[in-house]
Design a protein around this motif. Structure first.
Motif: not given
Length: 225
Positions: A152-162, A204-213
């Protein structure tokens, strides 16, 4: 569904394990170029996730050979069955398990992020586990919960980068999962079922990020927001 893996390079760390092997097969069926990474010489690259130099060397080898890493999936971690239940509260075992899962993931993610940033695209996925939601075993809870928090921390750090980062949490993974789900326990799933979700999140289809599934029924009788 076409997951659009053709001409994509996916690094599967722990690709010879139960889940990793199923994922490797699924990705190759989808047309991906799959590079298997493990600590032992053989197919793919040698990569010891506990060693910074080994991680960097393995990632650089993939980039030299293929010119890119579009996705990395980290399935490598000692099985929960290898943890000593008599030492579940032993600080030494907890620390070893934490390093063997959460820190291995962080080392690998840190190594692939620069090339993904330069490309403006990347998918980073880690296999954690539903033990993160349960008490009763400090070793199992801490190593999985820490892995999810790192993701989750990595996802937040990389938000908006693709670049997306997600964690996948199986319950018991077995070739013959039981349909029944006990109260206070997670559901069971097959390696192929886990691989299906991992493949989508790495695509490439995935638009989910920062999730724990969760895979399989999320622990029955437990909720969180």
């Amino acid at each position: 569904m076409d997951l659009q893996f053709r001409d994509r390079v996916v690094l599967v760390v722990g690709g010879r394990g139960l889940i990793g092997a199923a994922l490797t097969d699924r990705l190759r069926t989808e047309g991906a170029t799959v590079v298997v990474a493990s600590r032992n010489p053989g197919e793919g690259v040698v990569l010891d996730g506990s060693d910074d130099a080994s991680v960097q060397a393995g990632v650089e080898e993939v980039l030299r050979t293929h010119g890119r890493i579009d996705a990395v999936v980290v399935t490598a971690a000692p099985s929960a069955r290898t943890l000593d239940p008599e030492r579940r509260s032993d600080p030494a075992q907890v620390l070893e398990a934490f390093d063997g899962k959460a820190m291995v993931f962080l080392r690998i993610a840190n190594a692939v992020v620069p090339s993904m940033r330069a490309a403006g695209f990347g998918r980073i996925v880690v296999v954690s586990g539903q033990n993160a939601l349960l008490t009763g075993n400090i070793t199992g809870s801490v190593r999985n919960a820490a892995t999810i928090v790192v993701a989750k921390n990595l996802a937040d750090d990389l938000a908006g980068t693709g670049i997306s980062v997600n964690a996948v949490n199986p319950g018991l993974v077995t070739a013959d999962p039981q349909a029944a789900v006990a109260v206070g326990a997670p559901g069971e799933s097959t390696p192929a079922q886990v691989a299906d979700l991992l493949a989508f999140l790495a695509s490439p289809l995935n638009a989910v990020t920062g999730e724990s599934i969760a895979v399989g029924h999320r622990v029955r009788g437990v909720t969180s927001f």
